[in-house]
Write a protein that holds these residues in place. Structure first.
Motif, PDB file in Angstrom:
ATOM      1  N   LEU A   7      22.584 -59.674 -67.674  1.00 35.58           N
ATOM      2  CA  LEU A   7      23.732 -60.521 -67.316  1.00 35.58           C
ATOM      3  C   LEU A   7      23.393 -62.012 -67.398  1.00 35.58           C
ATOM      4  O   LEU A   7      24.278 -62.851 -67.347  1.00 35.58           O
ATOM      5  CB  LEU A   7      24.201 -60.196 -65.899  1.00 35.58           C
ATOM      6  N   LYS A   8      22.087 -62.310 -67.477  1.00 42.71           N
ATOM      7  CA  LYS A   8      21.621 -63.695 -67.463  1.00 42.71           C
ATOM      8  C   LYS A   8      22.145 -64.450 -66.234  1.00 42.71           C
ATOM      9  O   LYS A   8      22.700 -65.548 -66.309  1.00 42.71           O
ATOM     10  CB  LYS A   8      21.997 -64.420 -68.753  1.00 42.71           C
ATOM     11  N   LYS A   9      22.002 -63.796 -65.096  1.00 48.21           N
ATOM     12  CA  LYS A   9      22.388 -64.397 -63.816  1.00 48.21           C
ATOM     13  C   LYS A   9      21.172 -64.424 -62.900  1.00 48.21           C
ATOM     14  O   LYS A   9      20.357 -63.492 -62.922  1.00 48.21           O
ATOM     15  CB  LYS A   9      23.461 -63.567 -63.117  1.00 48.21           C
ATOM     16  N   THR A  10      21.068 -65.466 -62.105  1.00 47.96           N
ATOM     17  CA  THR A  10      19.958 -65.590 -61.175  1.00 47.96           C
ATOM     18  C   THR A  10      20.482 -65.695 -59.752  1.00 47.96           C
ATOM     19  O   THR A  10      21.317 -66.559 -59.454  1.00 47.96           O
ATOM     20  CB  THR A  10      19.102 -66.830 -61.514  1.00 47.96           C
ATOM     21  N   LEU A  11      20.002 -64.788 -58.905  1.00 42.24           N
ATOM     22  CA  LEU A  11      20.393 -64.764 -57.499  1.00 42.24           C
ATOM     23  C   LEU A  11      19.194 -65.172 -56.647  1.00 42.24           C
ATOM     24  O   LEU A  11      18.062 -64.827 -56.966  1.00 42.24           O
ATOM     25  CB  LEU A  11      20.821 -63.350 -57.081  1.00 42.24           C
ATOM     26  N   TYR A  12      19.476 -65.875 -55.585  1.00 39.54           N
ATOM     27  CA  TYR A  12      18.447 -66.161 -54.577  1.00 39.54           C
ATOM     28  C   TYR A  12      18.892 -65.537 -53.267  1.00 39.54           C
ATOM     29  O   TYR A  12      19.936 -65.917 -52.736  1.00 39.54           O
ATOM     30  CB  TYR A  12      18.263 -67.671 -54.439  1.00 39.54           C
ATOM     31  N   HIS A  13      18.131 -64.566 -52.799  1.00 39.46           N
ATOM     32  CA  HIS A  13      18.366 -63.987 -51.471  1.00 39.46           C
ATOM     33  C   HIS A  13      17.307 -64.577 -50.552  1.00 39.46           C
ATOM     34  O   HIS A  13      16.116 -64.302 -50.723  1.00 39.46           O
ATOM     35  CB  HIS A  13      18.260 -62.455 -51.532  1.00 39.46           C
ATOM     36  N   ALA A  14      17.734 -65.394 -49.606  1.00 35.15           N
ATOM     37  CA  ALA A  14      16.779 -66.176 -48.813  1.00 35.15           C
ATOM     38  C   ALA A  14      16.047 -65.355 -47.761  1.00 35.15           C
ATOM     39  O   ALA A  14      15.080 -65.831 -47.175  1.00 35.15           O
ATOM     40  CB  ALA A  14      17.497 -67.348 -48.150  1.00 35.15           C
ATOM     41  N   GLY A  15      16.485 -64.115 -47.504  1.00 31.81           N
ATOM     42  CA  GLY A  15      15.921 -63.369 -46.384  1.00 31.81           C
ATOM     43  C   GLY A  15      16.290 -64.054 -45.078  1.00 31.81           C
ATOM     44  O   GLY A  15      17.282 -64.793 -45.002  1.00 31.81           O
ATOM     45  N   ASP A  16      15.516 -63.816 -44.033  1.00 32.15           N
ATOM     46  CA  ASP A  16      15.686 -64.557 -42.782  1.00 32.15           C
ATOM     47  C   ASP A  16      14.797 -65.784 -42.890  1.00 32.15           C
ATOM     48  O   ASP A  16      13.577 -65.666 -43.067  1.00 32.15           O
ATOM     49  CB  ASP A  16      15.208 -63.720 -41.587  1.00 32.15           C
ATOM     50  N   THR A  17      15.379 -66.954 -42.773  1.00 31.65           N
ATOM     51  CA  THR A  17      14.536 -68.146 -42.901  1.00 31.65           C
ATOM     52  C   THR A  17      15.154 -69.349 -42.210  1.00 31.65           C
ATOM     53  O   THR A  17      16.381 -69.434 -42.057  1.00 31.65           O
ATOM     54  CB  THR A  17      14.273 -68.482 -44.384  1.00 31.65           C
TER      55      THR A  17
END
Ligand code: NI
Length: 196
Positions: free
Chosen positions: A105-115
């Protein structure tokens, strides 16, 4: 799937047994992130992508695991998954977030977690983040104020707020976050799906 929190989640009536997914990523060992992950991985014969320490635990339970550590990446299915820091705690392994690049898909996700907020979110922003999932619940993670500062560091195309409202101590109003944010925000209902 990242950090599934279903069976003990008072806001969710989703059944762990109904979840289908290819990969289960776990950012840290707190029960509201890890407790359903192994069962979902087992049901789906999906690999667990997590820290070396959580991966060892998964392997000891005869699950497939792909261990990574801060700064490292792994290719699984259509994804390149990189582990990035999170300012938090974890009984097993380091707390982390993930940058998930979908090669098809050429998509970039950032899942920050708990931070909590940290300045190196600017470096994460340099990777070109299409969608950022950021905690806003305060108390154990960033609240709305710091999540808005995080957005200025990460510069994502879209933000999905998370980690709020499951318990009174982390109540936060995602509409307030959306109103104050200068970038697009989508507020997901529990169980809602969206094709990227
Ligand atoms: Ni936590």
């Amino acid at each position: 799937m990242v950090d599934p929190f279903l069976s003990e989640n008072p806001r969710s009536d989703l059944d762990v047994g109904d979840i289908s997914c290819q990969i289960v990523c776990v950012t840290h060992s707190h029960p509201d992130h890890l407790d359903d992950a192994f069962q979902i991985a087992k049901n789906n014969k999906a690999p667990v992508v997590s820290s070396y320490e959580i991966s060892e635990l998964a392997t000891s339970k005869e699950l497939r695991a792909e261990a990574i550590n801060i700064g490292g990446s792994v290719d699984v299915e259509d994804w390149r998954i990189k582990m990035v820091p999170a300012l938090h705690s974890s009984e097993i392994g380091p707390p982390s977030g993930f940058i998930l690049k979908n090669k098809r898909l050429k998509k970039t996700l950032y899942h920050a977690g708990d931070t909590g907020l940290f300045g190196d979110m600017r470096l994460i922003g340099d990777e070109g983040i299409d969608i950022a999932m950021l905690p806003i619940g305060d108390r154990y993670t960033m609240g709305i104020e710091d999540a808005l500062r995080a957005v200025s560091f990460i510069r994502p195309g879209l933000i999905i707020p998370m980690h709020y409202g499951t318990r009174p101590v982390i109540d936060a109003d995602p509409e307030e976050f959306r109103k104050r944010c200068n970038r697009p925000v989508e507020i997901f209902k529990i169980g809602e799906e969206r094709i990227l």
